[in-house]
Design a protein around this motif. Structure first.
Motif, PDB file in Angstrom:
ATOM      1  N   GLN A 147       0.867  -1.168   0.000  1.00  0.00           N
ATOM      2  CA  GLN A 147       0.000   0.000   0.000  1.00  0.00           C
ATOM      3  C   GLN A 147       0.905   1.218   0.000  1.00  0.00           C
ATOM      4  O   GLN A 147       2.109   1.094   0.144  1.00  0.00           O
ATOM      5  N   GLY A 148       0.336   2.388  -0.161  1.00  0.00           N
ATOM      6  CA  GLY A 148       1.195   3.561  -0.153  1.00  0.00           C
ATOM      7  C   GLY A 148       0.518   4.812  -0.651  1.00  0.00           C
ATOM      8  O   GLY A 148      -0.683   4.848  -0.903  1.00  0.00           O
TER       9      GLY A 148
ATOM     10  N   GLU B  66       5.743  -2.331  -6.667  1.00  0.00           N
ATOM     11  CA  GLU B  66       4.930  -2.268  -7.877  1.00  0.00           C
ATOM     12  C   GLU B  66       5.581  -3.010  -9.038  1.00  0.00           C
ATOM     13  O   GLU B  66       6.752  -2.859  -9.311  1.00  0.00           O
ATOM     14  N   MET B  67       4.806  -3.848  -9.716  1.00  0.00           N
ATOM     15  CA  MET B  67       5.199  -4.649 -10.871  1.00  0.00           C
ATOM     16  C   MET B  67       6.330  -5.632 -10.565  1.00  0.00           C
ATOM     17  O   MET B  67       7.010  -6.107 -11.460  1.00  0.00           O
TER      18      MET B  67
ATOM     19  N   ILE C 139      -3.154  -0.473  -7.590  1.00  0.00           N
ATOM     20  CA  ILE C 139      -4.454   0.088  -7.933  1.00  0.00           C
ATOM     21  C   ILE C 139      -4.709   1.248  -6.984  1.00  0.00           C
ATOM     22  O   ILE C 139      -4.164   1.289  -5.873  1.00  0.00           O
ATOM     23  N   THR C 140      -5.514   2.192  -7.414  1.00  0.00           N
ATOM     24  CA  THR C 140      -5.833   3.325  -6.548  1.00  0.00           C
ATOM     25  C   THR C 140      -7.337   3.464  -6.400  1.00  0.00           C
ATOM     26  O   THR C 140      -8.099   3.124  -7.300  1.00  0.00           O
ATOM     27  N   ALA C 141      -7.732   3.963  -5.246  1.00  0.00           N
ATOM     28  CA  ALA C 141      -9.140   4.256  -4.970  1.00  0.00           C
ATOM     29  C   ALA C 141      -9.204   5.687  -4.449  1.00  0.00           C
ATOM     30  O   ALA C 141      -8.477   6.052  -3.524  1.00  0.00           O
TER      31      ALA C 141
ATOM     32  N   THR D 155      -6.103   6.239  -1.953  1.00  0.00           N
ATOM     33  CA  THR D 155      -5.460   5.094  -1.315  1.00  0.00           C
ATOM     34  C   THR D 155      -4.911   4.169  -2.391  1.00  0.00           C
ATOM     35  O   THR D 155      -5.594   3.874  -3.368  1.00  0.00           O
ATOM     36  N   LYS D 156      -3.664   3.716  -2.201  1.00  0.00           N
ATOM     37  CA  LYS D 156      -3.046   2.772  -3.134  1.00  0.00           C
ATOM     38  C   LYS D 156      -3.077   1.385  -2.505  1.00  0.00           C
ATOM     39  O   LYS D 156      -2.764   1.216  -1.329  1.00  0.00           O
TER      40      LYS D 156
END
Length: 152
Positions: free
Chosen positions: A47-48, A57-58, A129-131, A138-139
């Motif tokens: 998260q981040g 990431e990836m 993903i982000t919200a 939020t990631k």
């Protein structure tokens, strides 16, 4: 009585200094491709900040958990239609979305061999993903799965 105060004060200072040092100590990044990691631990680590790229990431990621609804044919058909399924950490009920990027038929064929009680081990890529809600962002993470060979 005075002797106790003389001893207690240095002990308290020592405890404070140790606690302060240990709280500031940098943690080494989690090696996502070294060992299979429970879903809840992945969710907590991956998260981040939405504005920054995170080290995870990836990256290749090894995950373990139980497939939600594995014995429910209707739910599994729904997962197939949407090219995804959910891996669950039964210790605490936390879920992680697994997105199928290729070999969908092979992956679901392999999943059919599992039972509700079976631990599933998979290898994929951690996708950020982000919200967004108002000004808050939020990631989080989902795992991209590419092959039936990446499931044990």
């Amino acid at each position: 009585m005075k002797t106790n105060k003389i001893i207690i004060f240095p002990v308290l200072i020592s405890i404070f200094l140790i606690a302060t040092y240990s709280c500031k100590k940098e943690q080494a990044p989690l090696e996502l491709a070294r060992d299979y990691i429970f879903v809840a631990d992945i969710q907590q680590y991956c998260q981040g900040n939405c504005e920054e790229t995170s080290d995870w990431e990836m990256q290749t990621i090894l995950a373990k958990g139980h497939v939600t609804g594995i014995e429910n044919d209707s739910l599994m058909q729904d997962y197939f239609d949407n090219s995804l399924f959910y891996l669950k950490d039964i210790r605490n009920g936390i879920f992680l979305e697994i997105r199928i990027k290729s070999d969908k038929a092979g992956i679901f064929s392999k999943l059919k061999a599992f039972k509700k009680t079976d631990m599933v081990f998979l290898k994929g890529k951690a996708e950020a993903i982000t919200a967004t809600s108002g000004e808050d962002c939020t990631k989080g993470v989902v795992i991209d799965l590419f092959s039936a060979n990446d499931i044990n």
